[in-house]
Design an enzyme around this catalytic site. Structure first.
Site, PDB file in Angstrom:
ATOM      1  N   ARG A  64      31.235  27.866 -16.308  1.00  0.00           N
ATOM      2  CA  ARG A  64      30.594  26.542 -16.784  1.00  0.00           C
ATOM      3  C   ARG A  64      29.276  26.289 -16.038  1.00  0.00           C
ATOM      4  NH1 ARG A  64      33.751  28.523 -19.817  1.00  0.00           N
ATOM      5  NH2 ARG A  64      35.666  27.606 -20.388  1.00  0.00           N
ATOM      6  N   LYS A 116      40.444  12.551 -23.926  1.00  0.00           N
ATOM      7  CA  LYS A 116      39.597  13.002 -24.855  1.00  0.00           C
ATOM      8  C   LYS A 116      40.449  12.847 -26.582  1.00  0.00           C
ATOM      9  CE  LYS A 116      37.298  15.890 -21.721  1.00  0.00           C
ATOM     10  NZ  LYS A 116      37.101  17.514 -21.254  1.00  0.00           N
ATOM     11  N   PRO A 144      32.222  16.634 -27.054  1.00  0.00           N
ATOM     12  CA  PRO A 144      32.830  15.279 -27.047  1.00  0.00           C
ATOM     13  C   PRO A 144      33.508  15.066 -25.643  1.00  0.00           C
ATOM     14  CG  PRO A 144      33.184  16.296 -28.986  1.00  0.00           C
ATOM     15  CD  PRO A 144      32.387  17.201 -28.200  1.00  0.00           C
ATOM     16  N   GLU A 145      33.297  14.272 -24.586  1.00  0.00           N
ATOM     17  CA  GLU A 145      34.163  14.009 -23.631  1.00  0.00           C
ATOM     18  C   GLU A 145      34.374  12.517 -23.834  1.00  0.00           C
ATOM     19  OE1 GLU A 145      31.866  15.190 -20.008  1.00  0.00           O
ATOM     20  OE2 GLU A 145      30.726  16.547 -21.071  1.00  0.00           O
TER      21      GLU A 145
END
Length: 279
Positions: A266, A59, A2-3
């Site tokens: 990442r 967020k 979730p962004e």
DNA sequence: AAGAAGTCCTGGGCGC
DNA sequence: TGCGCCCAGGACTTCT
């Protein structure tokens, strides 16, 4: 993961389905997800409160309750928040349940236990742990090209990492950072402070365009994310670089092949042809 | 003060 | 079939 677009989709869905309802009772099964309070305090402070508004900053979901307190929800990587359809069993890894006045249960499901719940005074939200270090929301009207330029200037770190730092622009995560850089043709390793005014303006416009498009498609589901209706989003079909290592670039007239690199552990995806290295 | 590195969390995918 | 290893990434902490 979730962004901003995923959290905004959850926000809109919950605003339709639970706004105005009362939390008859609340239980946290796992104190680790609670910020600065025990399971007992969590239950006592939420019981009997009505859900009067649902907002979002970056967020973080901000659920405003009667009585002046707000429930802050951060889904982090694997969090889900949705009202369980009547008669359905509580899913595995449910960390908290809100029993609603219409008989349904709002469930906070979180396999990796990274998500967080906090209760804060609504008129002192800036002091809340989940919001304290947060910059300006990516879709906020306060954010203009001049502000972005000033935010970029002191930082020599690469753009990919600058975009992920919530203390500047809040709401972007690993997927949209790659997508945004690709759509404004910037190499992920471009130092943040080398963008001129024109590039900063283009970056801001691209951020808004990509986020708004992703909201329209109800977010990106790669693994765990579901909307506030409990179903996956659609934007993953429209990703241009994320998760597309070795595949052809989707830009018109581009023969590039998407490459995966890493920044601070990442994944970063980009097209070496559309996004040439900064000079 | 900026930035880099390390840490946490755990289900799922993979190789053997 | 089962075991162990590694990966995913958001944000915090620690160190330089």
């Amino acid at each position: 993961m979730p962004e901003l677009p995923e959290v905004e989709t959850v926000r809109r869905d919950l605003a339709e389905s639970v706004l105005g309802l009362v939390i008859d009772s609340a239980e946290a099964y796992d104190e680790m997800i609670l910020v600065g309070l025990t399971a007992g305090q969590f239950a006592r402070r939420l019981a009997g409160k009505q859900i009067v508004d649902i907002r979002r900053s970056g967020k973080v979901l901000i659920i405003e309750l009667s009585g002046g307190e707000c429930l802050l929800v951060h889904l982090r990587m694997t969090g889900r928040l949705y009202p369980l359809p009547m008669g359905q069993a509580v899913p595995d890894h449910t960390r908290a349940v809100f029993h609603l006045s219409d008989g349904r249960k709002l469930v906070f499901v979180n396999p990796r236990r990274l998500g967080r719940l906090e209760i804060a005074d609504c008129d002192r939200l800036a002091e809340a742990k989940l919001l304290r270090k947060m910059g300006i929301d990516a879709l906020s009207e306060e954010l203009d090209e001049q502000v972005v330029g000033e935010m970029l200037r002191p930082h020599s770190i690469v753009l990919k990492q600058w975009l992920l730092d919530q203390s500047h622009i809040a709401g972007l995560g690993n997927i949209y950072a790659s997508e945004i850089l690709h759509r404004c043709r910037l190499h992920p390793d471009t130092p943040a402070n080398t963008l001129d005014a024109r590039a900063a303006r283009k970056l801001l416009r691209t951020i808004r365009r990509v986020l708004e498009e992703a909201i329209k498609w109800r977010g990106t589901t790669v693994s765990d994310y579901v909307t506030g209706r409990g179903v996956p989003g659609e934007f993953q079909k429209r990703l241009r670089v994320y998760g597309r290592e070795g595949k052809r670039c989707r830009c018109r007239n581009c023969s590039g092949v998407i490459v995966r690199t890493t920044h601070a552990g990442r994944s970063t995806y980009y097209c070496p042809q559309c996004q040439p290295a900064a000079r």
